[in-house]
Design a protein around this motif. Structure first.
Motif, PDB file in Angstrom:
ATOM      1  N   MET A 280       0.831  -1.203   0.000  1.00 39.60           N
ATOM      2  CA  MET A 280       0.000   0.000   0.000  1.00 39.60           C
ATOM      3  C   MET A 280       0.868   1.257   0.000  1.00 39.60           C
ATOM      4  N   LYS A 281       1.983   1.199   0.704  1.00 36.29           N
ATOM      5  CA  LYS A 281       2.883   2.353   0.743  1.00 36.29           C
ATOM      6  C   LYS A 281       3.457   2.658  -0.634  1.00 36.29           C
ATOM      7  N   GLN A 282       3.670   1.612  -1.451  1.00 36.46           N
ATOM      8  CA  GLN A 282       4.220   1.806  -2.788  1.00 36.46           C
ATOM      9  C   GLN A 282       3.144   2.072  -3.846  1.00 36.46           C
ATOM     10  N   ALA A 283       1.896   1.810  -3.491  1.00 37.43           N
ATOM     11  CA  ALA A 283       0.817   1.850  -4.484  1.00 37.43           C
ATOM     12  C   ALA A 283       0.480   3.276  -4.914  1.00 37.43           C
ATOM     13  N   ALA A 284       0.035   3.393  -6.154  1.00 39.17           N
ATOM     14  CA  ALA A 284      -0.507   4.653  -6.654  1.00 39.17           C
ATOM     15  C   ALA A 284      -1.980   4.790  -6.301  1.00 39.17           C
ATOM     16  N   CYS A 285      -2.633   3.633  -6.025  1.00 40.92           N
ATOM     17  CA  CYS A 285      -4.067   3.641  -5.725  1.00 40.92           C
ATOM     18  C   CYS A 285      -4.457   2.326  -5.058  1.00 40.92           C
ATOM     19  N   ALA A 327     -18.045  -0.982 -16.311  1.00 42.18           N
ATOM     20  CA  ALA A 327     -16.742  -0.755 -16.935  1.00 42.18           C
ATOM     21  C   ALA A 327     -16.443   0.722 -17.194  1.00 42.18           C
ATOM     22  N   SER A 328     -17.389   1.455 -17.768  1.00 44.69           N
ATOM     23  CA  SER A 328     -17.112   2.859 -18.089  1.00 44.69           C
ATOM     24  C   SER A 328     -16.912   3.684 -16.826  1.00 44.69           C
ATOM     25  N   SER A 329     -17.698   3.403 -15.789  1.00 43.06           N
ATOM     26  CA  SER A 329     -17.550   4.124 -14.519  1.00 43.06           C
ATOM     27  C   SER A 329     -16.217   3.801 -13.858  1.00 43.06           C
ATOM     28  N   LEU A 330     -15.818   2.541 -13.933  1.00 40.13           N
ATOM     29  CA  LEU A 330     -14.533   2.139 -13.360  1.00 40.13           C
ATOM     30  C   LEU A 330     -13.380   2.818 -14.093  1.00 40.13           C
ATOM     31  N   ASN A 331     -13.470   2.896 -15.409  1.00 39.17           N
ATOM     32  CA  ASN A 331     -12.412   3.557 -16.177  1.00 39.17           C
ATOM     33  C   ASN A 331     -12.305   5.037 -15.836  1.00 39.17           C
ATOM     34  N   LEU A 332     -13.430   5.690 -15.639  1.00 37.56           N
ATOM     35  CA  LEU A 332     -13.413   7.093 -15.235  1.00 37.56           C
ATOM     36  C   LEU A 332     -12.760   7.255 -13.869  1.00 37.56           C
ATOM     37  N   ALA A 333     -13.062   6.328 -12.963  1.00 37.72           N
ATOM     38  CA  ALA A 333     -12.464   6.388 -11.627  1.00 37.72           C
ATOM     39  C   ALA A 333     -10.954   6.180 -11.695  1.00 37.72           C
ATOM     40  N   ASP A 335      -9.020   6.910 -14.252  1.00 35.89           N
ATOM     41  CA  ASP A 335      -8.450   8.140 -14.806  1.00 35.89           C
ATOM     42  C   ASP A 335      -8.342   9.232 -13.735  1.00 35.89           C
ATOM     43  N   GLN A 336      -9.375   9.343 -12.891  1.00 36.41           N
ATOM     44  CA  GLN A 336      -9.343  10.343 -11.823  1.00 36.41           C
ATOM     45  C   GLN A 336      -8.226  10.043 -10.825  1.00 36.41           C
ATOM     46  N   ALA A 337      -8.040   8.756 -10.512  1.00 38.78           N
ATOM     47  CA  ALA A 337      -7.001   8.370  -9.562  1.00 38.78           C
ATOM     48  C   ALA A 337      -5.600   8.686 -10.075  1.00 38.78           C
ATOM     49  N   LEU A 338      -5.453   8.746 -11.398  1.00 38.43           N
ATOM     50  CA  LEU A 338      -4.150   9.046 -12.004  1.00 38.43           C
ATOM     51  C   LEU A 338      -3.986  10.530 -12.333  1.00 38.43           C
TER      52      LEU A 338
END
Length: 383
Positions: A280-285, A327-333, A335-338
């Motif tokens: 988790m410490k190394q994770a981006a999300c 799927a589309s909602s997950l992809n948007l999430a 993108d937001q996380a990045l």
């Protein structure tokens, strides 16, 4: 010398309890017995009872109670078997108090057995809401069986009073899982090469844990949309840990195993709590519907993608992105996380579950309380 029993049924609750157990076992006036059950004894879920001894836990008593079936009938039968097994084990140990955490069915079984044996119960993480799981009802039921309460926030403490619990026996401690983050300074020394085996080591890392939803929409247990997003997002490395043993957990595992040949996916049945936090410490999300995403991940100041209704009702940091299993909602999430602006916002996030030192507070209360005055308990009327 007072004798306190502690029950742990999964890798997750052991991670939250571990520091409290170690502090209790070091306390001069406390004898501690640890009852390990559930997926700790299941090879399919990593046989994580070994993790207890590896982390210095002593006086461990295995409690066999988990049937191979993960249907609702199987869980009900496992709960009955667990109650029988706990009753025998608790009676033989002559406990002065039982410390339990959370809301799972094996914890409910332990609480039932302790209640009937007249053993005072101390309960961590009561008063919370998780509307997407039958754990919601189990948690409040356990609170009514308990005599000492260690809620994580003032709002949860108030909810316990609404249930009729005495304010004098409610001690707001924060979430003990945060203690592990503050007291594990050697995260960088933990070897993660066996699980972070990706072709492109420079891609952002997403830590994924998705558990069955037992009291929500049936379609939430079909993780096909999540798998399709992972297959599509070759720009991200995904480390997936197994779901728990509820409901459709076994089916989800079989779906996850479809991804084993992908260069950007690593699947691990159980990381253990230290490796989990090190990742988790190394994770981006952090991605999925585990409580760890809402309770521990905010302390790492990283984005969290919370999928579906399982954690509905919990307080959330500003670093949490809520989405649905589509799927589309997950992809948007994703993108937001990045997104750099959102990542900057997460750096300022406050954890609503406290700032640590929960375990010290819990141990102090358990070492000083006069357990023989707790039963029977009176109903508190909240004006």
């Amino acid at each position: 010398m007072r004798k306190i029993g502690v029950v742990t049924g999964t890798r997750a609750d052991f991670g939250l309890l571990s520091r409290s157990i170690l502090l209790l076992q070091k306390h001069a006036s406390v004898e501690t017995v640890v009852f390990a059950c559930g997926t700790h004894l299941s090879p399919e879920y990593g046989y994580t009872i070994n993790e207890l001894t590896e982390n210095g836990i002593e006086n461990i008593i295995p409690i066999e109670m988990l049937l191979s079936s993960t249907t609702r009938v199987g869980i009900a039968k496992s709960t009955g078997l667990a109650t029988i097994s706990f009753a025998d084990a608790f009676n033989s140990q002559q406990l002065d108090c039982l410390l339990i955490l959370g809301d799972r069915f094996e914890i409910f079984a332990a609480a039932q057995a302790a209640l009937f044996l007249g053993i005072p119960i101390a309960h961590i993480h009561g008063g919370e809401i998780t509307e997407g799981a039958f754990d919601e009802a189990l948690r409040h039921s356990i609170s009514k069986m308990a005599s000492i309460h260690f809620p994580a926030t003032d709002a949860f403490a108030k909810r316990l009073m609404q249930l009729g619990e005495q304010p004098s026996q409610i001690f707001v401690t924060g979430a003990p899982g945060i203690d592990n983050i503050l007291n594990a300074n050697n995260f960088d020394n933990i070897d993660l090469t066996s699980v972070l085996k990706f072709k492109n080591q420079n891609a952002p890392l997403f830590l994924v844990t998705y558990h069955p939803v037992t009291n929500g929409l049936p379609r939430e247990n079909d993780i096909t949309p999540l798998l399709s997003v992972i297959k599509e997002r070759k720009d991200i490395n995904f480390l997936v840990t197994y779901p728990n043993a509820d409901g459709d957990g076994a089916k989800m595992i079989s779906q996850w195993l479809e991804l084993t040949n992908m260069n950007n996916v690593s699947i691990c049945p159980s990381l253990g709590f230290k490796r989990y936090l090190a990742v988790m410490k190394q994770a981006a999300c952090v991605m999925g519907n585990s409580s760890s995403g809402l309770i521990e991940a905010p302390s790492f100041k990283i984005p969290i993608i919370n999928i579906g209704t399982r954690q509905q009702g919990r307080p959330k940091s500003c670093s949490v992105i809520d989405t649905i299993m589509e799927a589309s909602s997950l992809n948007l999430a994703v993108d937001q996380a990045l997104d750099n602006d959102f990542i900057s916002l997460c750096k300022k996030a406050l954890n609503p579950y406290g700032e640590g030192n929960s375990s010290e507070k819990i141990v102090q209360v358990l070492s000083e309380t006069k357990f023989d005055t707790l039963i029977p308990k009176q109903f508190y009327n909240l004006d």
